[in-house]
Design a protein around this motif. Structure first.
Motif, PDB file in Angstrom:
ATOM      1  N   MET A 157       0.843  -1.187   0.000  1.00 43.94           N
ATOM      2  CA  MET A 157       0.000   0.000   0.000  1.00 43.94           C
ATOM      3  C   MET A 157       0.880   1.239   0.000  1.00 43.94           C
ATOM      4  SD  MET A 157      -3.276  -0.656   0.073  1.00 43.94           S
ATOM      5  CE  MET A 157      -3.931   0.851   0.684  1.00 43.94           C
ATOM      6  N   THR A 158       0.579   2.133  -0.898  1.00 46.76           N
ATOM      7  CA  THR A 158       1.297   3.400  -0.926  1.00 46.76           C
ATOM      8  C   THR A 158       0.624   4.377   0.029  1.00 46.76           C
ATOM      9  OG1 THR A 158      -0.060   4.357  -2.673  1.00 46.76           O
ATOM     10  CG2 THR A 158       1.843   3.033  -3.372  1.00 46.76           C
ATOM     11  N   LYS A 159       1.318   5.443   0.339  1.00 46.22           N
ATOM     12  CA  LYS A 159       0.740   6.473   1.210  1.00 46.22           C
ATOM     13  C   LYS A 159      -0.517   7.071   0.578  1.00 46.22           C
ATOM     14  CE  LYS A 159       4.959   7.810   3.561  1.00 46.22           C
ATOM     15  NZ  LYS A 159       5.867   8.909   3.886  1.00 46.22           N
ATOM     16  N   ASP A 160      -0.513   7.202  -0.739  1.00 48.52           N
ATOM     17  CA  ASP A 160      -1.686   7.739  -1.432  1.00 48.52           C
ATOM     18  C   ASP A 160      -2.887   6.805  -1.319  1.00 48.52           C
ATOM     19  OD1 ASP A 160      -0.431  10.080  -2.188  1.00 48.52           O
ATOM     20  OD2 ASP A 160       0.212   9.270  -4.119  1.00 48.52           O
ATOM     21  N   HIS A 161      -2.646   5.496  -1.387  1.00 47.97           N
ATOM     22  CA  HIS A 161      -3.743   4.539  -1.235  1.00 47.97           C
ATOM     23  C   HIS A 161      -4.311   4.583   0.180  1.00 47.97           C
ATOM     24  CE1 HIS A 161      -2.072   2.290  -4.856  1.00 47.97           C
ATOM     25  NE2 HIS A 161      -3.308   2.634  -5.178  1.00 47.97           N
ATOM     26  N   VAL A 162      -3.430   4.644   1.162  1.00 50.29           N
ATOM     27  CA  VAL A 162      -3.879   4.722   2.559  1.00 50.29           C
ATOM     28  C   VAL A 162      -4.684   5.996   2.766  1.00 50.29           C
ATOM     29  CG1 VAL A 162      -3.096   4.947   4.951  1.00 50.29           C
ATOM     30  CG2 VAL A 162      -1.994   3.299   3.435  1.00 50.29           C
ATOM     31  N   ARG A 163      -4.197   7.106   2.231  1.00 50.51           N
ATOM     32  CA  ARG A 163      -4.900   8.379   2.356  1.00 50.51           C
ATOM     33  C   ARG A 163      -6.276   8.299   1.701  1.00 50.51           C
ATOM     34  NH1 ARG A 163      -1.405  11.548  -0.062  1.00 50.51           N
ATOM     35  NH2 ARG A 163      -0.172  11.745   1.825  1.00 50.51           N
ATOM     36  N   LEU A 164      -6.354   7.694   0.535  1.00 48.85           N
ATOM     37  CA  LEU A 164      -7.629   7.531  -0.168  1.00 48.85           C
ATOM     38  C   LEU A 164      -8.631   6.752   0.683  1.00 48.85           C
ATOM     39  CD1 LEU A 164      -9.394   7.682  -2.753  1.00 48.85           C
ATOM     40  CD2 LEU A 164      -8.307   5.545  -3.444  1.00 48.85           C
ATOM     41  N   VAL A 165      -8.187   5.657   1.259  1.00 48.71           N
ATOM     42  CA  VAL A 165      -9.051   4.837   2.113  1.00 48.71           C
ATOM     43  C   VAL A 165      -9.533   5.647   3.309  1.00 48.71           C
ATOM     44  CG1 VAL A 165      -9.085   2.862   3.686  1.00 48.71           C
ATOM     45  CG2 VAL A 165      -8.116   2.617   1.402  1.00 48.71           C
ATOM     46  N   HIS A 166      -8.629   6.349   3.965  1.00 47.79           N
ATOM     47  CA  HIS A 166      -8.998   7.116   5.155  1.00 47.79           C
ATOM     48  C   HIS A 166      -9.957   8.261   4.831  1.00 47.79           C
ATOM     49  CE1 HIS A 166      -5.303   5.754   7.687  1.00 47.79           C
ATOM     50  NE2 HIS A 166      -6.143   4.777   7.433  1.00 47.79           N
ATOM     51  N   VAL A 167      -9.695   8.988   3.782  1.00 47.13           N
ATOM     52  CA  VAL A 167     -10.580  10.106   3.414  1.00 47.13           C
ATOM     53  C   VAL A 167     -11.954   9.581   3.031  1.00 47.13           C
ATOM     54  CG1 VAL A 167     -10.966  11.896   1.671  1.00 47.13           C
ATOM     55  CG2 VAL A 167      -8.744  11.692   2.767  1.00 47.13           C
ATOM     56  N   LEU A 168     -11.990   8.530   2.251  1.00 45.13           N
ATOM     57  CA  LEU A 168     -13.273   7.969   1.843  1.00 45.13           C
ATOM     58  C   LEU A 168     -14.058   7.462   3.050  1.00 45.13           C
ATOM     59  CD1 LEU A 168     -15.169   7.185  -0.474  1.00 45.13           C
ATOM     60  CD2 LEU A 168     -13.910   5.047  -0.672  1.00 45.13           C
ATOM     61  N   ALA A 169     -13.404   6.713   3.915  1.00 45.14           N
ATOM     62  CA  ALA A 169     -14.093   6.105   5.064  1.00 45.14           C
ATOM     63  C   ALA A 169     -14.491   7.136   6.105  1.00 45.14           C
ATOM     64  CB  ALA A 169     -13.202   5.042   5.704  1.00 45.14           C
ATOM     65  N   ARG A 170     -13.598   8.015   6.451  1.00 44.08           N
ATOM     66  CA  ARG A 170     -13.843   8.933   7.568  1.00 44.08           C
ATOM     67  C   ARG A 170     -14.571  10.199   7.140  1.00 44.08           C
ATOM     68  NH1 ARG A 170      -9.841   7.361  11.348  1.00 44.08           N
ATOM     69  NH2 ARG A 170     -10.131   5.132  11.521  1.00 44.08           N
ATOM     70  N   SER A 171     -14.036  10.899   6.166  1.00 47.46           N
ATOM     71  CA  SER A 171     -14.604  12.194   5.787  1.00 47.46           C
ATOM     72  C   SER A 171     -15.865  12.061   4.955  1.00 47.46           C
ATOM     73  CB  SER A 171     -13.579  13.014   5.009  1.00 47.46           C
ATOM     74  OG  SER A 171     -12.458  13.276   5.801  1.00 47.46           O
ATOM     75  N   ARG A 172     -15.791  11.244   3.935  1.00 49.49           N
ATOM     76  CA  ARG A 172     -16.928  11.164   3.006  1.00 49.49           C
ATOM     77  C   ARG A 172     -18.061  10.282   3.524  1.00 49.49           C
ATOM     78  NH1 ARG A 172     -16.696  11.452  -3.353  1.00 49.49           N
ATOM     79  NH2 ARG A 172     -18.919  11.376  -3.710  1.00 49.49           N
ATOM     80  N   LYS A 173     -17.708   9.142   4.109  1.00 50.51           N
ATOM     81  CA  LYS A 173     -18.730   8.202   4.566  1.00 50.51           C
ATOM     82  C   LYS A 173     -19.055   8.373   6.049  1.00 50.51           C
ATOM     83  CE  LYS A 173     -18.927   6.603   0.471  1.00 50.51           C
ATOM     84  NZ  LYS A 173     -20.065   6.855  -0.387  1.00 50.51           N
ATOM     85  N   GLY A 174     -18.195   9.041   6.801  1.00 52.88           N
ATOM     86  CA  GLY A 174     -18.466   9.339   8.203  1.00 52.88           C
ATOM     87  C   GLY A 174     -18.378   8.143   9.133  1.00 52.88           C
ATOM     88  N   LEU A 175     -17.545   7.165   8.803  1.00 52.31           N
ATOM     89  CA  LEU A 175     -17.432   5.984   9.648  1.00 52.31           C
ATOM     90  C   LEU A 175     -16.710   6.307  10.955  1.00 52.31           C
ATOM     91  CD1 LEU A 175     -16.374   3.176   7.127  1.00 52.31           C
ATOM     92  CD2 LEU A 175     -18.668   3.813   7.856  1.00 52.31           C
ATOM     93  N   THR A 176     -17.160   5.672  12.020  1.00 52.11           N
ATOM     94  CA  THR A 176     -16.455   5.778  13.297  1.00 52.11           C
ATOM     95  C   THR A 176     -15.237   4.866  13.235  1.00 52.11           C
ATOM     96  OG1 THR A 176     -17.650   3.940  14.305  1.00 52.11           O
ATOM     97  CG2 THR A 176     -18.630   6.144  14.539  1.00 52.11           C
ATOM     98  N   GLU A 177     -14.368   4.969  14.226  1.00 49.92           N
ATOM     99  CA  GLU A 177     -13.195   4.110  14.285  1.00 49.92           C
ATOM    100  C   GLU A 177     -13.605   2.640  14.319  1.00 49.92           C
ATOM    101  OE1 GLU A 177      -9.193   3.007  14.467  1.00 49.92           O
ATOM    102  OE2 GLU A 177     -10.054   4.954  14.021  1.00 49.92           O
ATOM    103  N   GLU A 178     -14.608   2.326  15.106  1.00 50.78           N
ATOM    104  CA  GLU A 178     -15.081   0.940  15.222  1.00 50.78           C
ATOM    105  C   GLU A 178     -15.645   0.435  13.887  1.00 50.78           C
ATOM    106  OE1 GLU A 178     -18.264  -1.729  17.773  1.00 50.78           O
ATOM    107  OE2 GLU A 178     -17.829   0.315  18.406  1.00 50.78           O
ATOM    108  N   GLU A 179     -16.441   1.260  13.222  1.00 48.17           N
ATOM    109  CA  GLU A 179     -17.009   0.866  11.931  1.00 48.17           C
ATOM    110  C   GLU A 179     -15.904   0.669  10.886  1.00 48.17           C
ATOM    111  OE1 GLU A 179     -21.306   3.175  12.165  1.00 48.17           O
ATOM    112  OE2 GLU A 179     -19.503   4.282  11.566  1.00 48.17           O
TER     113      GLU A 179
END
Length: 69
Positions: free
Chosen positions: A1-23
């Motif tokens: 995983m590149t840093k860009d891929h990790v960033r993409l996953v985090h932005v999508l999950a947290r910012s856009r989809k609003g997932l909690t840490e547990e989710e």
């Protein structure tokens, strides 16, 4: 995983989809990992497909509407 891929996953999950840490951790577990750094290419694509299928969170939608105006 590149840093860009990790960033993409985090932005999508947290910012856009609003997932909690547990989710978020449950979604990672569903594809067989405990951290985004351990994702294989196939797991990365499975995770993204699952996240993209979720509705956007209301706060993201309101921010998007403000930017478009």
């Amino acid at each position: 995983m590149t840093k860009d891929h990790v960033r993409l996953v985090h932005v999508l999950a947290r910012s856009r989809k609003g997932l909690t840490e547990e989710e978020y951790r449950m979604r990672l577990g569903a594809v067989g990992v405990t951290t985004s750094l351990a994702l294989s290419r196939e797991q990365f694509h499975q995770l993204l497909a699952g996240l993209r299928a979720l509705p956007d969170c209301p706060s993201f939608l309101s921010r998007s509407a403000k930017r478009a105006a």
